[in-house]
Scaffold this active site. Structure first.
Site, PDB file in Angstrom:
ATOM      1  N   TYR B 148      12.532 -19.383 -53.810  1.00 28.66           N
ATOM      2  CA  TYR B 148      12.344 -20.545 -54.686  1.00 28.66           C
ATOM      3  C   TYR B 148      13.624 -20.790 -55.485  1.00 28.66           C
ATOM      4  CZ  TYR B 148       7.295 -19.415 -54.264  1.00 28.66           C
ATOM      5  OH  TYR B 148       6.033 -19.139 -53.817  1.00 28.66           O
ATOM      6  N   HIS B 156       8.254 -25.879 -55.295  1.00 28.26           N
ATOM      7  CA  HIS B 156       7.744 -25.189 -54.110  1.00 28.26           C
ATOM      8  C   HIS B 156       8.853 -24.326 -53.504  1.00 28.26           C
ATOM      9  CE1 HIS B 156       3.895 -27.307 -53.716  1.00 28.26           C
ATOM     10  NE2 HIS B 156       4.524 -28.361 -54.193  1.00 28.26           N
ATOM     11  N   LYS B 193       9.178 -25.858 -45.319  1.00 27.56           N
ATOM     12  CA  LYS B 193      10.212 -24.889 -45.665  1.00 27.56           C
ATOM     13  C   LYS B 193      11.262 -24.853 -44.560  1.00 27.56           C
ATOM     14  CE  LYS B 193       6.671 -22.201 -47.896  1.00 27.56           C
ATOM     15  NZ  LYS B 193       6.580 -23.295 -48.890  1.00 27.56           N
TER      16      LYS B 193
END
Lengths: 247, 247
Positions: B148, B156, B193
């Site tokens: 993070y 997020h 991600k």
């Protein structure tokens, strides 16, 4: 996880038109027309008429290739599909670039040279096809295959399949660390498929010829996330049954 | 992929409160209070007061454990977090079950015995922590860590991290077959991600003592899906620039 049919009537349509029958029609039609495919790198190209194209489509073998010819269509079969039609169903011949027909042994050697894991993948593929599952490559889901209960037009694929050799001899294989298991199970969950592991045991026979295949044994396992909430005994249900005098 | 901040004002809040400063405050506070953790299987339990609990929370080390005591709180640190505070920041002591303080060498041996891949994972963890990334375990995404930009309450996680040893010596590792790469990249995409591979080269030094760590080198790679549509030169943009006389 229940099969996810695409729209109303799909389930009835599927059960009135069993896959075993479609494959059997394809089998007859390929033998009758003496169809011969052309080996082209990792796939085989087959020239077919409208009837055969329809049957290949319905049985979900290969993909149609667009050409400028009106009457004739070309289908591209991948290695497992080709070998299934040649070796298991004995209804397709394949010609090499030199124009000679390839024997099953020659095809086996050729496919192994292109993809060393071919014997294991083929055993898993043919095992599922024999049980009338539609099997397609699963690359986009990071697995070896996906399996459909019937034609993909009627139903979503239910299983994401990994074909793994039994034992410890393939150190490059999948699911050897927990993070890989977690990753695969989570991805399967997010695309509403169950992870099916097809473990192929070659029983020490190697893979020198396709005749080894009949001595290979197969074990199936599904891996799913265990949800304690969902798996706990349904107390409400039990109490209701007691109340209603069923128990 | 851009950082996904949680709500308005989060980005400003994060930049006014840099992680380096929070970690530095935690460092001072742990030294001042001479905090000592208790080794308990694969984690370390630390008893902390309200101030330290706040700092651990803000720096995102460990997880609070609920107890019946009002004034004191317990935090549970995992192996990498513990070793980072003990060995890299030198601000935490750890006591074994026998009540004796463990040296860094003893902790290193202990963590290696619990998790053979600890040296590689720790190098990746500390490498990212040194750059002020918040690093948490990534089990739920099938990776080793997630990273993070700031506290998870504000943003997020941006990276799904796999820590891999350089070279071919770890045949049990990840990403050794295409289906694993596909699976991981697809899962990362579906949870927004980027897959970050931290390749750790031990330069043939082994892992006998934590002093080896400073000679380990680290290489970072991201793996993303290549989308031809998105990657193609923006012809419209170029033509507009020409029209507007910029080019």
């Amino acid at each position: 996880m229940k099969p996810r049919w695409k729209g109303k009537g799909s389930e009835a349509k599927a059960s009135s038109d069993p896959m075993s029958k479609i494959v059997s029609q394809l089998h007859s039609s390929l033998i009758q027309t003496e169809t011969c495919g052309l080996l082209s790198s990792c796939s085989v190209l087959v020239e077919v008429d409208a009837e055969l194209a329809d049957l290949l489509n319905r049985a979900c073998f290969g993909r149609p290739r667009i050409t400028s010819e009106k009457d004739k269509q070309w289908f591209q079969l991948d290695m497992e599909e080709t070998f299934y039609l040649c070796f298991s169903l004995k209804c397709l011949k394949v010609m090499g670039e030199d124009g000679s027909t390839k024997s099953n042994e020659e095809l086996w050697e050729y496919f192994k040279s292109k993809k060393p894991v071919f014997p294991i993948h083929y055993k898993a593929y043919s095992h599922l096809r024999h049980k009338n599952w539609i099997v397609k490559l699963g690359l986009q889901y990071g697995v070896d295959f996906v399996a459909y209960r019937h034609h993909p037009a009627l139903v979503h694929s239910e299983y994401a399949v990994l074909a793994l050799p039994e034992g410890d001899n393939d150190l490059n294989g999948r699911l050897r660390v927990w993070s890989d298991v977690h990753c695969t199970v989570r991805l399967c969950g997010s695309v509403a498929k169950t992870l099916l592991i097809v473990i192929v045991n070659s029983n020490g026979l190697g893979a020198n010829s396709p005749s080894c295949l009949e001595h290979y044994t197969v074990e199936e396992r599904t891996i799913t996330r265990w949800n304690p909430e969902q798996s706990r005994e349904d107390q409400g249900g039990l109490q209701n049954q007691i109340k209603e005098g069923i128990i």
